[in-house]
Write an enzyme that holds these catalytic residues in place. Structure first.
Site, PDB file in Angstrom:
ATOM      1  N   ASP A  30     -64.325   5.033  61.592  1.00  0.00           N
ATOM      2  CA  ASP A  30     -63.748   4.833  60.507  1.00  0.00           C
ATOM      3  C   ASP A  30     -63.769   6.405  60.133  1.00  0.00           C
ATOM      4  O   ASP A  30     -63.903   7.430  59.781  1.00  0.00           O
ATOM      5  CB  ASP A  30     -64.994   4.529  59.335  1.00  0.00           C
ATOM      6  CG  ASP A  30     -65.320   4.283  57.888  1.00  0.00           C
ATOM      7  OD1 ASP A  30     -63.828   5.076  57.811  1.00  0.00           O
ATOM      8  OD2 ASP A  30     -65.260   2.586  57.522  1.00  0.00           O
TER       9      ASP A  30
ATOM     10  N   LYS B 199     -58.954   5.438  48.974  1.00  0.00           N
ATOM     11  CA  LYS B 199     -59.811   6.614  49.193  1.00  0.00           C
ATOM     12  C   LYS B 199     -59.237   7.928  48.845  1.00  0.00           C
ATOM     13  O   LYS B 199     -57.939   8.042  47.243  1.00  0.00           O
ATOM     14  CB  LYS B 199     -61.079   7.312  49.567  1.00  0.00           C
ATOM     15  CG  LYS B 199     -62.045   5.795  49.800  1.00  0.00           C
ATOM     16  CD  LYS B 199     -62.207   5.445  48.787  1.00  0.00           C
ATOM     17  CE  LYS B 199     -63.490   3.903  49.188  1.00  0.00           C
ATOM     18  NZ  LYS B 199     -64.034   3.537  50.007  1.00  0.00           N
TER      19      LYS B 199
ATOM     20  N   TYR C 232     -70.817   1.895  57.082  1.00  0.00           N
ATOM     21  CA  TYR C 232     -70.612   1.988  55.666  1.00  0.00           C
ATOM     22  C   TYR C 232     -70.694   0.653  55.727  1.00  0.00           C
ATOM     23  O   TYR C 232     -70.275  -0.550  56.530  1.00  0.00           O
ATOM     24  CB  TYR C 232     -69.259   1.625  55.612  1.00  0.00           C
ATOM     25  CG  TYR C 232     -68.316   1.050  54.487  1.00  0.00           C
ATOM     26  CD1 TYR C 232     -68.411   1.188  52.959  1.00  0.00           C
ATOM     27  CD2 TYR C 232     -67.476  -0.357  53.997  1.00  0.00           C
ATOM     28  CE1 TYR C 232     -68.631   1.295  51.530  1.00  0.00           C
ATOM     29  CE2 TYR C 232     -66.768  -0.935  53.575  1.00  0.00           C
ATOM     30  CZ  TYR C 232     -67.262   0.730  51.771  1.00  0.00           C
ATOM     31  OH  TYR C 232     -66.725  -0.114  50.778  1.00  0.00           O
TER      32      TYR C 232
ATOM     33  N   ARG D 245     -44.799 -10.017  55.764  1.00  0.00           N
ATOM     34  CA  ARG D 245     -46.158 -10.587  56.567  1.00  0.00           C
ATOM     35  C   ARG D 245     -45.806  -8.939  57.319  1.00  0.00           C
ATOM     36  O   ARG D 245     -46.699  -8.105  57.048  1.00  0.00           O
ATOM     37  CB  ARG D 245     -46.300 -11.638  55.980  1.00  0.00           C
ATOM     38  CG  ARG D 245     -48.017 -12.012  56.727  1.00  0.00           C
ATOM     39  CD  ARG D 245     -48.267 -12.374  57.019  1.00  0.00           C
ATOM     40  NE  ARG D 245     -48.563 -13.673  57.815  1.00  0.00           N
ATOM     41  CZ  ARG D 245     -47.647 -14.877  57.615  1.00  0.00           C
ATOM     42  NH1 ARG D 245     -47.579 -15.824  56.793  1.00  0.00           N
ATOM     43  NH2 ARG D 245     -47.619 -15.018  58.936  1.00  0.00           N
TER      44      ARG D 245
END
Ligand SMILES: *Cc1c(COP(=O)(O)O)cnc(C)c1O
Length: 389
Positions: free
Chosen positions: A179, A203, A107, A54
């Protein structure tokens, strides 16, 4: 070294991997320690070396190293999605009683997170007009800890004056987050006053519509440690294959991005001349209201743009969208394929600024198909729009 060359080399260490050009994909949760003493020592520095899956493996570290180069930052933290990068960054810097200034064009899932999770935690959000600029000073409160930006907005494409906002936020002791998914490589956040840059690597970085991945990039070691601890505490660790796909996508990012941008600009210039169109939303167009700020702060654009059509019925717009051969209906963007979504109605919510287009609104992603084929696809779409009117 220029950016394109840096991106070819970033995060690669062939000498550590038998000369293999690409880093290996470590499928690892458990990491064995040679002794109790070594195990105890590693616990004192949880974010150094390889300790548990992790917290990251060499595959994670290679991706994080490369993303820091892309963003021009100090260090990055990889996350399991773009949204996990946004929520992980916000929760690293905010606690009960704090105030957040969030851009109104953000967003939609970011807005939803603020209104649900942050509200529940006693963190108050005030939305602000994306075009506020230095006017942000009137909204800062003594407990404002974070000013969150996103430029341009991914549905409505307003370009924010990030340096003006950052100057005022910093004077008030607030952290500036951005962002930077649209800017990916064409906006260097730290040179414009951003402290924490976030990308949905799902993206353009991954670039092939086949993995979910995010990254948070920081300007200092102190803020990196803060975010790394927060992301680890929430368990937002990405999978090994996703990290590898992110690294693989990165190598061709500059070339793909230029192509997406060229195609989008050619289409937008043509769309501007069409009588079906009220407005094209694309900051690289000289007629776009955000063009001056975009030109000052960005070195390029990407394939994502918006359209406002002249008034038309929903049935006519649906007929146009349903029949496309290349612009397929799907969320997300940044992959090799062209996409479209209708953005009229529910998907755009505003509480601090107005968004009242005079006709139906759409969002397009120009993929890597031939630009002439894409233009023909749009032209056939306009014929369907007219026929159904
Ligand atoms: C898609 C997107 C995100 C979220 O990314 P996921 O990887 O889908 O969680 C965040 N910001 C913007 C601007 C996006 O378009």
């Amino acid at each position: 070294m220029k950016k394109d060359s840096q991106i070819v080399h970033a995060g690669r260490h062939p000498e550590r991997h038998f000369g293999a050009v690409n880093p290996p994909v470590y499928h690892a949760s458990t990491i064995l320690h040679p002794s109790v003493a070594a195990m105890e020592a590693s616990g004192k520095h949880p974010f150094e070396g390889v300790r548990y899956g992790r917290f990251g493996t060499p595959t994670t570290f290679a991706f994080e190293e490369a993303m820091a180069v892309v963003e021009g930052g100090h260090k990055s933290v990889a996350t399991s999605s773009g949204l996990a990068a946004i929520t992980g960054a916000l929760l690293a810097f905010l606690k009960a009683g704090d105030h957040l200034l969030m851009v109104d064009s953000t967003y939609f899932p970011t807005r939803k997170f603020c209104d649900s999770v942050l509200t529940g935690l006693g963190i108050e959000t005030t939305y602000y007009d994306p075009l506020v600029g230095a006017g942000i000073s009137g909204l800062i409160r003594p407990n404002t800890r974070v000013v969150f930006t996103e430029s341009p907005g991914s549905l409505t494409f307003e370009v924010q004056d990030i340096p003006a906002i950052a100057e005022i936020a910093h004077a008030a002791g607030a952290v500036v987050m951005m962002d930077n998914t649209w800017g990916v490589l064409t906006f260097q956040p730290f040179a414009h006053g951003v402290d924490v840059s976030i990308q949905a690597c799902t993206k353009y970085v991954v670039g092939h519509a086949d993995a979910m991945l995010g990254a948070i990039t920081l300007a200092t070691e102190e803020s990196w440690l803060k975010v790394k601890s927060s992301v680890a505490a929430f368990g937002h660790s990405p999978g090994a294959e996703e990290l590898y796909l992110g690294l693989r996508g990165l190598r061709t990012l500059p070339v793909r991005l230029r192509h997406h941008g060229q195609t989008a600009l050619a289409l937008c210039r043509w769309l501007e001349t069409r009588r079906e169109i009220e407005r094209v939303l694309y900051p690289a167009l000289p007629s776009d209201p955000g063009h001056t700020v975009w030109k000052r702060d960005f070195t390029g654009a990407c394939g994502l743009f918006g359209l406002i059509l002249r008034p038309a019925t929903k049935a006519a717009v649906d007929a146009m969208l349903d029949g496309f051969s290349h612009f397929k209906l799907g969320f997300s963007w940044g992959g090799f394929e062209s996409l479209v979504i209708p953005t009229t109605g529910h998907s755009i919510i505003r509480t601090a600024s107005s968004w009242a287009p005079s006709g139906p609104s759409l969002r397009f992603h120009a993929g890597l198909e031939d630009a002439a084929d894409l233009q023909a696809d749009l032209e056939a779409g306009f014929a369907r729009l007219k026929a159904a009117a």
